[in-house]
Design a protein around this motif. Sequence first.
Motif, PDB file in Angstrom:
ATOM      1  N   LYS A  25       0.834  -1.203   0.000  1.00 13.79           N
ATOM      2  CA  LYS A  25       0.000   0.000   0.000  1.00 13.79           C
ATOM      3  C   LYS A  25       0.874   1.259   0.000  1.00 13.79           C
ATOM      4  CE  LYS A  25      -4.039   2.002   2.166  1.00 13.79           C
ATOM      5  NZ  LYS A  25      -5.161   1.757   3.047  1.00 13.79           N
ATOM      6  N   ARG A  27       3.878   1.513  -1.208  1.00 14.52           N
ATOM      7  CA  ARG A  27       4.482   1.609  -2.540  1.00 14.52           C
ATOM      8  C   ARG A  27       3.461   2.119  -3.558  1.00 14.52           C
ATOM      9  NH1 ARG A  27       8.395   2.900  -5.735  1.00 14.52           N
ATOM     10  NH2 ARG A  27       8.836   1.448  -7.396  1.00 14.52           N
ATOM     11  N   GLU A  28       2.230   1.628  -3.485  1.00 12.06           N
ATOM     12  CA  GLU A  28       1.183   2.092  -4.399  1.00 12.06           C
ATOM     13  C   GLU A  28       0.952   3.591  -4.247  1.00 12.06           C
ATOM     14  OE1 GLU A  28      -2.058  -0.465  -3.336  1.00 12.06           O
ATOM     15  OE2 GLU A  28      -1.201  -2.166  -4.428  1.00 12.06           O
ATOM     16  N   LYS A  29       0.918   4.062  -2.999  1.00 11.01           N
ATOM     17  CA  LYS A  29       0.731   5.500  -2.756  1.00 11.01           C
ATOM     18  C   LYS A  29       1.890   6.304  -3.326  1.00 11.01           C
ATOM     19  CE  LYS A  29      -2.077   6.524   1.016  1.00 11.01           C
ATOM     20  NZ  LYS A  29      -2.198   7.003   2.376  1.00 11.01           N
ATOM     21  N   ARG A  32       1.401   6.347  -7.203  1.00 14.64           N
ATOM     22  CA  ARG A  32       0.151   6.935  -7.678  1.00 14.64           C
ATOM     23  C   ARG A  32       0.324   8.290  -8.368  1.00 14.64           C
ATOM     24  NH1 ARG A  32      -3.379   6.670  -3.186  1.00 14.64           N
ATOM     25  NH2 ARG A  32      -3.473   4.470  -3.676  1.00 14.64           N
ATOM     26  N   SER A  37       1.201   1.636 -11.665  1.00 18.39           N
ATOM     27  CA  SER A  37       0.931   0.657 -10.615  1.00 18.39           C
ATOM     28  C   SER A  37       2.214  -0.108 -10.292  1.00 18.39           C
ATOM     29  CB  SER A  37      -0.143  -0.328 -11.083  1.00 18.39           C
ATOM     30  OG  SER A  37       0.367  -1.135 -12.137  1.00 18.39           O
ATOM     31  N   ARG A  38       2.174  -0.863  -9.202  1.00 16.61           N
ATOM     32  CA  ARG A  38       3.327  -1.710  -8.858  1.00 16.61           C
ATOM     33  C   ARG A  38       3.573  -2.730  -9.957  1.00 16.61           C
ATOM     34  NH1 ARG A  38       2.783  -5.128  -4.683  1.00 16.61           N
ATOM     35  NH2 ARG A  38       0.547  -5.044  -4.805  1.00 16.61           N
ATOM     36  N   SER A 110       9.465   5.065 -11.451  1.00 15.25           N
ATOM     37  CA  SER A 110       9.307   3.834 -10.675  1.00 15.25           C
ATOM     38  C   SER A 110      10.549   3.509  -9.856  1.00 15.25           C
ATOM     39  CB  SER A 110       8.962   2.656 -11.597  1.00 15.25           C
ATOM     40  OG  SER A 110      10.112   2.188 -12.281  1.00 15.25           O
TER      41      SER A 110
END
Length: 155
Positions: A25, A27-29, A32, A37-38, A110
Amino acid sequence: MVEDKNEELYDLWTLLLRATRLAAKAREKELRPYGISRAEAGVLRVIFQKQGRLTPSDIARQTRREIHTVNALLHRMQGREMLQIVRGENRKDIVEMHLTDKGYQAYENSLRLDSVSEILSILSKDERTSLASIMRKVGNSALEVIKECDHPRFS
Protein backbone atom coordinates in the motif's frame (compact mmCIF):
# COMPACT_ATOMS: atom_id res chain seq x y z
CA MET A 1 0.59 -29.55 20.95
CA VAL A 2 -1.04 -29.24 17.56
CA GLU A 3 -3.23 -26.29 18.59
CA ASP A 4 -0.22 -24.32 19.88
CA LYS A 5 1.71 -25.01 16.68
CA ASN A 6 -1.27 -24.01 14.54
CA GLU A 7 -1.74 -20.83 16.57
CA GLU A 8 1.94 -19.96 16.14
CA LEU A 9 1.78 -20.61 12.38
CA TYR A 10 -1.41 -18.57 12.05
CA ASP A 11 0.12 -15.65 13.94
CA LEU A 12 3.24 -15.77 11.76
CA TRP A 13 1.12 -16.02 8.60
CA THR A 14 -0.94 -13.02 9.72
CA LEU A 15 2.22 -10.98 10.39
CA LEU A 16 3.62 -11.87 6.96
CA LEU A 17 0.41 -10.89 5.17
CA ARG A 18 -0.02 -7.69 7.16
CA ALA A 19 3.54 -6.52 6.51
CA THR A 20 3.18 -7.36 2.81
CA ARG A 21 -0.15 -5.55 2.45
CA LEU A 22 1.03 -2.45 4.27
CA ALA A 23 4.33 -2.25 2.36
CA ALA A 24 2.47 -2.74 -0.93
CA LYS A 25 0.00 0.00 0.00
CA ALA A 26 2.87 2.39 0.81
CA ARG A 27 4.48 1.61 -2.54
CA GLU A 28 1.18 2.09 -4.40
CA LYS A 29 0.73 5.50 -2.76
CA GLU A 30 4.27 6.43 -3.77
CA LEU A 31 3.67 5.45 -7.41
CA ARG A 32 0.15 6.94 -7.68
CA PRO A 33 1.27 10.52 -8.49
CA TYR A 34 3.13 9.13 -11.51
CA GLY A 35 0.12 7.18 -12.77
CA ILE A 36 1.75 3.77 -12.58
CA SER A 37 0.93 0.66 -10.61
CA ARG A 38 3.33 -1.71 -8.86
CA ALA A 39 2.65 -4.28 -11.57
CA GLU A 40 3.43 -1.78 -14.32
CA ALA A 41 6.63 -0.76 -12.51
CA GLY A 42 7.71 -4.41 -12.51
CA VAL A 43 7.01 -4.81 -16.23
CA LEU A 44 8.83 -1.55 -17.03
CA ARG A 45 11.87 -2.83 -15.13
CA VAL A 46 11.99 -6.11 -17.06
CA ILE A 47 11.58 -4.38 -20.43
CA PHE A 48 14.23 -1.78 -19.54
CA GLN A 49 16.69 -4.48 -18.46
CA LYS A 50 16.02 -6.82 -21.38
CA GLN A 51 15.42 -4.27 -24.16
CA GLY A 52 14.62 -6.13 -27.34
CA ARG A 53 13.30 -9.61 -27.89
CA LEU A 54 10.92 -10.69 -25.20
CA THR A 55 7.80 -12.75 -24.95
CA PRO A 56 4.97 -12.11 -22.54
CA SER A 57 6.00 -15.45 -20.98
CA ASP A 58 9.48 -14.05 -20.31
CA ILE A 59 7.94 -11.11 -18.50
CA ALA A 60 5.52 -13.37 -16.59
CA ARG A 61 8.45 -15.48 -15.37
CA GLN A 62 10.49 -12.44 -14.34
CA THR A 63 7.62 -10.72 -12.52
CA ARG A 64 6.06 -13.91 -11.12
CA ARG A 65 2.70 -13.02 -12.65
CA GLU A 66 0.20 -15.06 -14.64
CA ILE A 67 0.56 -14.81 -18.42
CA HIS A 68 -2.97 -13.42 -18.90
CA THR A 69 -2.19 -10.69 -16.34
CA VAL A 70 1.00 -9.77 -18.20
CA ASN A 71 -0.82 -9.70 -21.55
CA ALA A 72 -3.43 -7.35 -20.09
CA LEU A 73 -0.72 -5.13 -18.58
CA LEU A 74 1.19 -4.98 -21.89
CA HIS A 75 -1.96 -4.11 -23.81
CA ARG A 76 -2.88 -1.38 -21.32
CA MET A 77 0.66 0.02 -21.24
CA GLN A 78 0.85 0.04 -25.04
CA GLY A 79 -2.47 1.89 -25.14
CA ARG A 80 -1.04 4.44 -22.71
CA GLU A 81 1.93 4.83 -25.08
CA MET A 82 4.44 3.56 -22.52
CA LEU A 83 5.88 0.92 -24.79
CA GLN A 84 6.07 -0.15 -28.39
CA ILE A 85 5.50 -3.77 -29.34
CA VAL A 86 6.57 -5.09 -32.73
CA ARG A 87 5.62 -8.68 -33.59
CA GLY A 88 8.20 -10.96 -35.17
CA GLU A 89 7.76 -11.85 -38.81
CA ASN A 90 8.40 -15.58 -38.48
CA ARG A 91 7.33 -16.25 -34.92
CA LYS A 92 4.40 -14.20 -33.64
CA ASP A 93 5.21 -15.04 -30.00
CA ILE A 94 8.60 -13.32 -30.20
CA VAL A 95 8.23 -9.61 -30.06
CA GLU A 96 10.46 -6.59 -29.82
CA MET A 97 9.49 -4.44 -26.85
CA HIS A 98 10.87 -0.98 -26.40
CA LEU A 99 10.00 1.74 -23.94
CA THR A 100 8.74 4.96 -25.46
CA ASP A 101 9.74 8.34 -24.03
CA LYS A 102 6.65 8.10 -21.81
CA GLY A 103 7.74 4.61 -20.78
CA TYR A 104 11.25 5.76 -19.91
CA GLN A 105 9.79 8.55 -17.80
CA ALA A 106 7.49 6.09 -16.04
CA TYR A 107 10.44 3.74 -15.49
CA GLU A 108 12.53 6.58 -14.04
CA ASN A 109 9.66 7.48 -11.72
CA SER A 110 9.31 3.83 -10.67
CA LEU A 111 12.91 3.89 -9.46
CA ARG A 112 11.93 6.23 -6.65
CA LEU A 113 12.01 3.85 -3.73
CA ASP A 114 11.57 6.25 -0.83
CA SER A 115 8.81 4.17 0.76
CA VAL A 116 10.77 0.93 0.39
CA SER A 117 13.90 2.57 1.75
CA GLU A 118 12.04 4.03 4.71
CA ILE A 119 10.27 0.76 5.51
CA LEU A 120 13.44 -1.33 5.33
CA SER A 121 15.69 1.25 7.01
CA ILE A 122 14.74 -0.19 10.39
CA LEU A 123 16.71 -3.33 9.48
CA SER A 124 20.48 -3.64 9.57
CA LYS A 125 22.33 -4.90 6.49
CA ASP A 126 22.61 -8.34 8.12
CA GLU A 127 18.89 -8.37 8.92
CA ARG A 128 18.03 -7.42 5.31
CA THR A 129 20.27 -10.22 4.05
CA SER A 130 18.60 -12.69 6.44
CA LEU A 131 15.14 -11.46 5.46
CA ALA A 132 15.94 -11.90 1.76
CA SER A 133 17.16 -15.44 2.39
CA ILE A 134 14.08 -16.30 4.46
CA MET A 135 11.70 -14.81 1.89
CA ARG A 136 13.37 -16.83 -0.92
CA LYS A 137 12.86 -19.98 1.15
CA VAL A 138 9.22 -19.13 1.84
CA GLY A 139 8.61 -18.28 -1.83
CA ASN A 140 10.23 -21.49 -3.05
CA SER A 141 8.25 -23.51 -0.52
CA ALA A 142 5.03 -21.83 -1.67
CA LEU A 143 5.86 -22.73 -5.30
CA GLU A 144 6.33 -26.35 -4.29
CA VAL A 145 3.00 -26.38 -2.45
CA ILE A 146 1.30 -24.89 -5.52
CA LYS A 147 2.81 -27.63 -7.70
CA GLU A 148 1.64 -30.27 -5.22
CA CYS A 149 -1.87 -28.77 -5.21
CA ASP A 150 -1.98 -29.31 -8.98
CA HIS A 151 -1.44 -33.01 -8.32
CA PRO A 152 -4.59 -35.17 -8.82
CA ARG A 153 -4.65 -36.17 -5.14
CA PHE A 154 -5.67 -32.58 -4.29
CA SER A 155 -8.44 -32.47 -6.89
